[in-house]
Write a protein that holds these residues in place. Structure first.
Motif, PDB file in Angstrom:
ATOM      1  N   GLY A 186       0.779  -1.209   0.000  1.00 39.09           N
ATOM      2  CA  GLY A 186       0.000   0.000   0.000  1.00 39.09           C
ATOM      3  C   GLY A 186       0.822   1.276   0.000  1.00 39.09           C
ATOM      4  O   GLY A 186       0.291   2.351   0.236  1.00 39.09           O
ATOM      5  N   TRP A 187       2.094   1.174  -0.271  1.00 35.29           N
ATOM      6  CA  TRP A 187       2.976   2.330  -0.307  1.00 35.29           C
ATOM      7  C   TRP A 187       3.461   2.581  -1.718  1.00 35.29           C
ATOM      8  O   TRP A 187       3.500   1.678  -2.552  1.00 35.29           O
ATOM      9  CB  TRP A 187       4.211   2.097   0.560  1.00 35.29           C
ATOM     10  CG  TRP A 187       4.014   2.234   2.027  1.00 35.29           C
ATOM     11  CD1 TRP A 187       2.836   2.159   2.729  1.00 35.29           C
ATOM     12  CD2 TRP A 187       5.040   2.446   2.998  1.00 35.29           C
ATOM     13  NE1 TRP A 187       3.069   2.312   4.054  1.00 35.29           N
ATOM     14  CE2 TRP A 187       4.405   2.485   4.266  1.00 35.29           C
ATOM     15  CE3 TRP A 187       6.417   2.602   2.927  1.00 35.29           C
ATOM     16  CZ2 TRP A 187       5.128   2.684   5.444  1.00 35.29           C
ATOM     17  CZ3 TRP A 187       7.128   2.796   4.106  1.00 35.29           C
ATOM     18  CH2 TRP A 187       6.480   2.850   5.343  1.00 35.29           C
ATOM     19  N   VAL A 188       3.856   3.820  -1.953  1.00 43.39           N
ATOM     20  CA  VAL A 188       4.655   4.151  -3.127  1.00 43.39           C
ATOM     21  C   VAL A 188       6.110   4.212  -2.677  1.00 43.39           C
ATOM     22  O   VAL A 188       6.437   4.874  -1.691  1.00 43.39           O
ATOM     23  CB  VAL A 188       4.232   5.493  -3.746  1.00 43.39           C
ATOM     24  CG1 VAL A 188       5.215   5.918  -4.829  1.00 43.39           C
ATOM     25  CG2 VAL A 188       2.822   5.394  -4.326  1.00 43.39           C
ATOM     26  N   VAL A 189       6.963   3.482  -3.384  1.00 43.42           N
ATOM     27  CA  VAL A 189       8.394   3.464  -3.086  1.00 43.42           C
ATOM     28  C   VAL A 189       9.114   4.233  -4.194  1.00 43.42           C
ATOM     29  O   VAL A 189       8.895   3.973  -5.377  1.00 43.42           O
ATOM     30  CB  VAL A 189       8.924   2.015  -3.001  1.00 43.42           C
ATOM     31  CG1 VAL A 189      10.428   2.002  -2.720  1.00 43.42           C
ATOM     32  CG2 VAL A 189       8.175   1.240  -1.924  1.00 43.42           C
ATOM     33  N   LEU A 190       9.958   5.174  -3.809  1.00 46.63           N
ATOM     34  CA  LEU A 190      10.641   6.040  -4.767  1.00 46.63           C
ATOM     35  C   LEU A 190      12.008   5.487  -5.123  1.00 46.63           C
ATOM     36  O   LEU A 190      12.772   5.078  -4.239  1.00 46.63           O
ATOM     37  CB  LEU A 190      10.803   7.450  -4.191  1.00 46.63           C
ATOM     38  CG  LEU A 190       9.518   8.160  -3.778  1.00 46.63           C
ATOM     39  CD1 LEU A 190       9.829   9.573  -3.295  1.00 46.63           C
ATOM     40  CD2 LEU A 190       8.521   8.186  -4.915  1.00 46.63           C
ATOM     41  N   VAL A 191      12.329   5.490  -6.420  1.00 49.01           N
ATOM     42  CA  VAL A 191      13.628   5.010  -6.895  1.00 49.01           C
ATOM     43  C   VAL A 191      14.243   6.051  -7.833  1.00 49.01           C
ATOM     44  O   VAL A 191      13.604   7.028  -8.213  1.00 49.01           O
ATOM     45  CB  VAL A 191      13.499   3.655  -7.620  1.00 49.01           C
ATOM     46  CG1 VAL A 191      12.989   2.575  -6.659  1.00 49.01           C
ATOM     47  CG2 VAL A 191      12.564   3.757  -8.830  1.00 49.01           C
ATOM     48  N   ASP A 192      15.508   5.824  -8.207  1.00 47.30           N
ATOM     49  CA  ASP A 192      16.238   6.623  -9.204  1.00 47.30           C
ATOM     50  C   ASP A 192      16.148   8.130  -8.959  1.00 47.30           C
ATOM     51  O   ASP A 192      15.818   8.906  -9.872  1.00 47.30           O
ATOM     52  CB  ASP A 192      15.723   6.320 -10.616  1.00 47.30           C
ATOM     53  CG  ASP A 192      16.049   4.904 -11.059  1.00 47.30           C
ATOM     54  OD1 ASP A 192      16.903   4.277 -10.424  1.00 47.30           O
ATOM     55  OD2 ASP A 192      15.430   4.440 -12.030  1.00 47.30           O
ATOM     56  N   PRO A 193      16.470   8.597  -7.770  1.00 51.32           N
ATOM     57  CA  PRO A 193      16.362  10.045  -7.530  1.00 51.32           C
ATOM     58  C   PRO A 193      17.504  10.832  -8.153  1.00 51.32           C
ATOM     59  O   PRO A 193      18.596  10.322  -8.383  1.00 51.32           O
ATOM     60  CB  PRO A 193      16.432  10.132  -5.999  1.00 51.32           C
ATOM     61  CG  PRO A 193      17.314   8.979  -5.614  1.00 51.32           C
ATOM     62  CD  PRO A 193      16.939   7.876  -6.577  1.00 51.32           C
ATOM     63  N   ALA A 194      17.213  12.101  -8.395  1.00 52.55           N
ATOM     64  CA  ALA A 194      18.240  13.110  -8.669  1.00 52.55           C
ATOM     65  C   ALA A 194      18.118  14.127  -7.531  1.00 52.55           C
ATOM     66  O   ALA A 194      17.920  15.313  -7.737  1.00 52.55           O
ATOM     67  CB  ALA A 194      18.022  13.754 -10.029  1.00 52.55           C
ATOM     68  N   ALA A 195      18.212  13.628  -6.308  1.00 50.85           N
ATOM     69  CA  ALA A 195      17.808  14.354  -5.108  1.00 50.85           C
ATOM     70  C   ALA A 195      18.708  15.547  -4.826  1.00 50.85           C
ATOM     71  O   ALA A 195      19.922  15.498  -5.027  1.00 50.85           O
ATOM     72  CB  ALA A 195      17.807  13.405  -3.908  1.00 50.85           C
TER      73      ALA A 195
END
Length: 269
Positions: A186-195
């Protein structure tokens, strides 16, 4: 660690599934410099606001991440993500920029801090890629002049000043993993950032650029948790100049028209 399956390629690197000695599955990228990606994932995780995969190992030419099992996008997960994204942004950053050299796809990105967001955005994000595209023959001198004129208005039309936000920096739909049982159901997991430390409207504009499941729900939950300054919808083209310039560098003519349209929209504000 044992590679169990090849998953194809993305940009300049290869993708793999692997088995760790403790029996866990892992996602492996090979063939690039993943220093910025690993640093960005860890920095986002420090906020304790959003879900990101654990960085298991980052070394010369490879990156090993926690495996995320994915499934269909749900409205409940989208609403939760909207609130989490607001919390990520409001967790803040020390300044506009980041203490590590940046990358987006296989392109280098300057994270040197700047005193304010308009100067950071123009000098570190938009113009380097516009000029790179010009040098590669993907944009004409007239195209560059149009974007430069739009950039000159960033301070004028960029809305009221805000403190630096902790942003993902490349928040298109492909970098949202809709997790299922076994990881973060039930979560969105964030990948590949340009943070980096940037403007929070940049992440929202990137989501809008290519669309995302339940985007209205994400945006609505975000605005309830962290209201946006008036005129944020009109500022979307300004925040899309950077990703569109990057896409011209990566994919050429296909994105030229969209970049020039965004620049014209900024000039019309």
């Amino acid at each position: 660690m044992k590679i169990t399956k090849d998953l194809g390629r993305s940009h300049a690197w290869t993708l793999h599934e692997a088995a760790l000695p403790d029996g866990r599955r892992a996602f492996v990228k090979k063939g690039g410099d993943f220093t910025a990606e690993a640093a960005g994932l860890r920095w986002l995780a420090e906020s304790e606001a959003v879900a990101v995969p654990e960085v298991i190992e980052s070394g010369a030419g490879h990156l090993v991440l926690e495996w995320i099992e994915t499934g269909p996008a749900t409205a409940a997960a989208a609403e939760r993500f909207g609130r989490e994204l607001a919390a990520l942004h409001t967790s803040g950053a020390q300044g506009f920029g980041a203490p590590w050299p940046g990358t987006i796809a296989e392109l280098l990105m300057d994270n040197t801090p700047a005193p304010d967001w308009p100067s950071f955005y123009v000098s570190r994000r938009v113009l380097p890629f516009v000029r790179q595209a010009r040098d590669a023959g993907q944009l004409t001198a007239a195209d560059v002049e149009l974007v430069e004129e739009a950039c000159e208005r960033a301070g004028e039309v960029g809305g009221p000043p805000e403190p630096p936000s902790r942003i993902h920096g490349d928040l298109w739909n492909g970098n949202l993993l809709w997790a299922t049982e076994g990881n973060a159901s039930g979560w969105v997991v964030l990948v590949d950032p340009a943070a980096h430390g940037g403007h929070r409207e940049t992440d929202l504009a990137m989501l809008a650029l290519f669309g995302a499941p339940h985007l209205a729900t994400i945006t609505g939950a975000y605005r309830e948790a962290a209201p946006l300054a008036d005129g944020w919808r009109e500022r979307v083209p300004l925040h899309q100049l950077h990703p569109l310039a990057v896409h011209v560098c990566l994919y050429g003519e296909a994105y030229r028209g969209s970049l020039l349209t965004a620049a014209a929209d900024v000039l019309a504000m």
